[in-house]
Motif scaffolding. Structure first.
Motif, mmCIF file in Angstrom:
data_model
loop_
_atom_site.group_PDB
_atom_site.id
_atom_site.type_symbol
_atom_site.label_atom_id
_atom_site.label_comp_id
_atom_site.label_asym_id
_atom_site.label_seq_id
_atom_site.Cartn_x
_atom_site.Cartn_y
_atom_site.Cartn_z
ATOM 1 N N ARG A 91 -4.866 14.444 8.181
ATOM 2 C CA ARG A 91 -3.204 14.590 7.784
ATOM 3 C C ARG A 91 -3.105 13.287 6.699
ATOM 4 N NH1 ARG A 91 -0.255 10.723 12.057
ATOM 5 N NH2 ARG A 91 -1.243 8.734 12.192
ATOM 6 N N PRO A 92 -1.810 13.562 5.640
ATOM 7 C CA PRO A 92 -1.405 12.842 4.911
ATOM 8 C C PRO A 92 -1.582 11.237 4.740
ATOM 9 C CG PRO A 92 -0.409 14.992 4.238
ATOM 10 C CD PRO A 92 -1.179 14.568 5.768
ATOM 11 N N LYS A 93 -1.777 10.699 3.395
ATOM 12 C CA LYS A 93 -2.537 9.034 3.571
ATOM 13 C C LYS A 93 -1.049 8.317 3.655
ATOM 14 C CE LYS A 93 -6.051 9.025 0.711
ATOM 15 N NZ LYS A 93 -6.792 8.266 -1.243
ATOM 16 N N LEU A 94 0.047 9.476 3.240
ATOM 17 C CA LEU A 94 1.554 8.652 3.295
ATOM 18 C C LEU A 94 1.643 8.606 4.939
ATOM 19 C CD1 LEU A 94 3.483 9.488 1.282
ATOM 20 C CD2 LEU A 94 2.842 7.705 1.130
ATOM 21 N N GLU A 148 0.829 -1.319 0.086
ATOM 22 C CA GLU A 148 0.221 0.086 0.134
ATOM 23 C C GLU A 148 0.721 1.186 -0.071
ATOM 24 O OE1 GLU A 148 -3.180 2.624 2.498
ATOM 25 O OE2 GLU A 148 -2.512 0.259 3.316
ATOM 26 N N TYR A 149 2.091 1.421 0.890
ATOM 27 C CA TYR A 149 2.332 2.171 0.686
ATOM 28 C C TYR A 149 3.493 2.627 -0.127
ATOM 29 C CZ TYR A 149 5.494 6.306 2.889
ATOM 30 O OH TYR A 149 6.604 7.173 3.166
ATOM 31 N N LEU A 150 3.729 1.623 -1.142
ATOM 32 C CA LEU A 150 4.856 2.079 -2.233
ATOM 33 C C LEU A 150 3.632 2.184 -3.740
ATOM 34 C CD1 LEU A 150 6.920 -1.073 -2.354
ATOM 35 C CD2 LEU A 150 7.717 1.181 -1.625
ATOM 36 N N LYS A 151 2.471 2.168 -3.534
ATOM 37 C CA LYS A 151 2.055 1.841 -4.265
ATOM 38 C C LYS A 151 1.044 3.850 -4.321
ATOM 39 C CE LYS A 151 -2.890 1.551 -5.906
ATOM 40 N NZ LYS A 151 -4.047 0.949 -5.845
ATOM 41 N N LEU A 152 1.496 4.058 -2.585
ATOM 42 C CA LEU A 152 0.607 5.798 -2.591
ATOM 43 C C LEU A 152 1.910 6.678 -2.525
ATOM 44 C CD1 LEU A 152 -1.232 4.715 0.469
ATOM 45 C CD2 LEU A 152 -1.853 5.955 -1.172
ATOM 46 N N TYR A 153 3.100 5.891 -2.513
ATOM 47 C CA TYR A 153 4.249 6.471 -2.658
ATOM 48 C C TYR A 153 4.180 7.293 -4.434
ATOM 49 C CZ TYR A 153 9.202 8.271 -1.562
ATOM 50 O OH TYR A 153 10.141 9.299 -1.132
ATOM 51 N N ARG A 154 3.695 6.042 -5.082
ATOM 52 C CA ARG A 154 4.407 6.070 -6.421
ATOM 53 C C ARG A 154 3.283 7.139 -6.662
ATOM 54 N NH1 ARG A 154 6.344 -0.012 -6.460
ATOM 55 N NH2 ARG A 154 8.398 0.682 -5.990
ATOM 56 N N ASP A 155 2.397 8.204 -6.520
ATOM 57 C CA ASP A 155 0.680 8.559 -6.877
ATOM 58 C C ASP A 155 1.122 9.269 -6.859
ATOM 59 O OD1 ASP A 155 -1.646 9.776 -7.158
ATOM 60 O OD2 ASP A 155 -2.356 7.925 -6.233
ATOM 61 N N PRO A 156 1.919 10.736 -7.980
ATOM 62 C CA PRO A 156 1.964 11.981 -7.991
ATOM 63 C C PRO A 156 0.427 12.754 -7.663
ATOM 64 C CG PRO A 156 1.688 11.171 -9.931
ATOM 65 C CD PRO A 156 1.220 10.152 -9.498
ATOM 66 N N GLU A 157 -0.420 12.799 -7.400
ATOM 67 C CA GLU A 157 -2.100 12.789 -6.414
ATOM 68 C C GLU A 157 -1.855 13.281 -5.248
ATOM 69 O OE1 GLU A 157 -5.878 11.942 -7.747
ATOM 70 O OE2 GLU A 157 -5.599 12.370 -10.279
ATOM 71 N N THR A 207 1.480 12.669 -3.540
ATOM 72 C CA THR A 207 2.660 13.491 -3.283
ATOM 73 C C THR A 207 3.038 14.362 -3.571
ATOM 74 O OG1 THR A 207 3.987 12.532 -4.958
ATOM 75 C CG2 THR A 207 3.793 10.976 -3.003
ATOM 76 N N GLU A 208 1.838 14.882 -4.220
ATOM 77 C CA GLU A 208 1.942 16.366 -4.414
ATOM 78 C C GLU A 208 2.697 17.643 -3.961
ATOM 79 O OE1 GLU A 208 -0.591 19.571 -7.948
ATOM 80 O OE2 GLU A 208 -1.680 17.834 -6.367
ATOM 81 N N TYR A 209 1.965 17.855 -2.201
ATOM 82 C CA TYR A 209 2.136 18.564 -1.721
ATOM 83 C C TYR A 209 2.920 18.268 -0.130
ATOM 84 C CZ TYR A 209 -1.450 21.359 -3.428
ATOM 85 O OH TYR A 209 -2.411 21.698 -5.270
ATOM 86 N N LEU A 210 3.644 16.649 -1.327
ATOM 87 C CA LEU A 210 4.972 16.321 0.487
ATOM 88 C C LEU A 210 6.249 16.438 -0.857
ATOM 89 C CD1 LEU A 210 2.634 13.183 1.259
ATOM 90 C CD2 LEU A 210 2.981 15.722 2.457
ATOM 91 N N TYR A 211 7.199 16.128 0.496
ATOM 92 C CA TYR A 211 8.809 16.087 0.502
ATOM 93 C C TYR A 211 9.229 14.680 0.119
ATOM 94 C CZ TYR A 211 8.787 21.592 1.357
ATOM 95 O OH TYR A 211 8.061 22.646 0.995
ATOM 96 N N THR A 212 9.083 13.967 -1.440
ATOM 97 C CA THR A 212 9.277 12.913 -1.183
ATOM 98 C C THR A 212 10.001 13.012 -2.751
ATOM 99 O OG1 THR A 212 7.222 12.195 -2.927
ATOM 100 C CG2 THR A 212 7.259 12.069 -0.899
ATOM 101 N N TYR A 213 11.191 11.656 -2.504
ATOM 102 C CA TYR A 213 12.396 11.727 -3.239
ATOM 103 C C TYR A 213 12.573 10.645 -3.868
ATOM 104 C CZ TYR A 213 13.453 15.996 -0.229
ATOM 105 O OH TYR A 213 12.959 16.917 -0.066
ATOM 106 N N GLU A 214 12.915 9.931 -4.730
ATOM 107 C CA GLU A 214 13.637 9.024 -4.927
ATOM 108 C C GLU A 214 14.429 8.009 -4.914
ATOM 109 O OE1 GLU A 214 12.306 5.600 -7.667
ATOM 110 O OE2 GLU A 214 11.478 7.172 -8.078
ATOM 111 N N LEU A 261 9.785 10.064 4.501
ATOM 112 C CA LEU A 261 9.020 9.065 4.102
ATOM 113 C C LEU A 261 9.756 8.407 2.981
ATOM 114 C CD1 LEU A 261 6.198 11.978 3.451
ATOM 115 C CD2 LEU A 261 5.893 10.241 4.707
ATOM 116 N N THR A 262 10.662 8.886 2.034
ATOM 117 C CA THR A 262 11.527 8.320 1.844
ATOM 118 C C THR A 262 12.046 7.348 2.195
ATOM 119 O OG1 THR A 262 12.065 10.698 0.399
ATOM 120 C CG2 THR A 262 13.410 9.029 -0.250
#
Length: 319
Positions: free
Chosen positions: A211-214, A7-16, A18-25, A66-67
């Motif tokens: 709070r955000p889904k992630l 679930e986490y990996l699926k959400l992390y790869r969803d631009p919608e 993570t749009e307002y979050l600080y996430t990195y590859e 998050l990363t």
């Protein structure tokens, strides 16, 4: 791979998502952005003839939490997951703020920190000498007071906190806060079955927190409460509390922690290089013991004093 990881990996790869979050590859990308942020801030400060202390920069650099979770779940690496939670705890605890509250405002930070069994946080954030909280978000005042009464084994505090906790369950408060209180009351009563049910409800109702889904994908608060019970109950009774079967609770993390003797600390998931080296020194400082200012029900966290003490420890090279 556990359901929580998928679930986490699926959400992390969803631009919608993570749009307002600080996430990195990866952490290299994270570090590069922090270097650019530092350079930009440093240049502006130099042009303005100002000096920014290390904590000033620290507040403006992002948390890699998050990363860290993303990489840990991707690699199925529970040690890294433990360390990502620990790093997050150290990052957030080095931000000094009061929100107009006393030490009860630290309750959520304590739960998050205890997810990595970061025990020093409990007594640093909720010092015995400060007594029970009076000024804060009411459910957190009541839950932190019950935790303090149990942690310090203070019967007088426990009588008052238990009564207030029972009242909370009958009030129109959030289901998540009530589930946390139900769990702590069950610990006070040494009722493992009730604690098991309440812990599952903490996971379930945490999905409703705004709070955000992630952040809701891993219920660190439930993990923290689980470890708190381990410190408060006899081993045979603690072992009767069942691991929640909720999708936002990570059984693999608990198994890893148990297998490694429940480590009470962790490692930073980032080694900050060169000009960012001050971050390593800040994050490796002991958790600053909470200090209050004011009196009575108007006491608040003394942010300036805590920052002053942290700066002193940083300058003295205390790690």
């Amino acid at each position: 791979m556990e359901k929580i990881a998928k679930e986490y990996l699926k959400l992390y790869r969803d631009p919608e998502v993570t749009e307002y979050l600080y996430t990195y590859e990866d952490l290299e990308e994270y570090l590069q952005e922090q270097k650019e942020t530092y350079k930009r801030l440093h240049e502006k400060a130099t042009e303005a003839g100002k000096e920014i202390d290390p904590f000033g920069y620290k507040y403006l650099l992002q948390n890699p939490y998050l990363t860290g979770l993303y990489l840990a779940f991707q690699k199925q690496d529970y040690e890294m997951l433990h360390n990502a939670i620990y790093h997050n705890s150290k990052h957030e605890l080095s931000k000094f703020s009061s929100g107009g509250y006393d030490h009860s405002g630290n309750f959520w930070k304590v739960l998050d920190a205890m997810a990595s069994n970061h025990v020093e946080t409990v007594e640093a954030c909720l010092p015995e000498e400060l007594g029970l909280g009076k000024n804060g978000y009411p459910p957190f005042v009541k839950t932190s007071n019950l935790l303090m009464a149990l942690w310090y084994r203070n019967d007088e505090w426990l009588d008052a906190a238990y009564t207030e906790g029972t009242k909370l369950l009958g009030q129109k408060k959030g289901l998540w806060e009530k589930a946390i209180m139900e769990y702590l009351l069950a610990i006070a009563d040494r009722d493992a079955d009730r604690a098991t049910e309440a812990l599952g409800n903490v996971c379930k109702t945490s999905r409703r927190v705004d709070r955000p889904k992630l952040y809701k994908s891993l219920c660190t608060e439930a993990h923290g409460l689980y470890h708190i019970a381990r410190h408060l109950l006899p081993e045979n009774l603690f072992d009767q509390i069942e691991i929640p079967n909720n999708p936002n609770f990570c059984r693999g993390l608990i198994d890893w922690q148990k297998e490694h003797g429940y480590p009470e600390t962790g490692e930073l998931i980032v080694d900050y290089p060169d000009e960012l080296g001050f971050m390593n020194r800040i994050l490796n400082l002991p958790v600053q013991r909470c200090v209050l200012e004011g009196s009575g029900k108007r006491q608040t966290v003394d942010v300036e004093e805590m920052k002053k003490r942290a700066m002193g420890a940083l300058e003295a090279g205390t790690t």
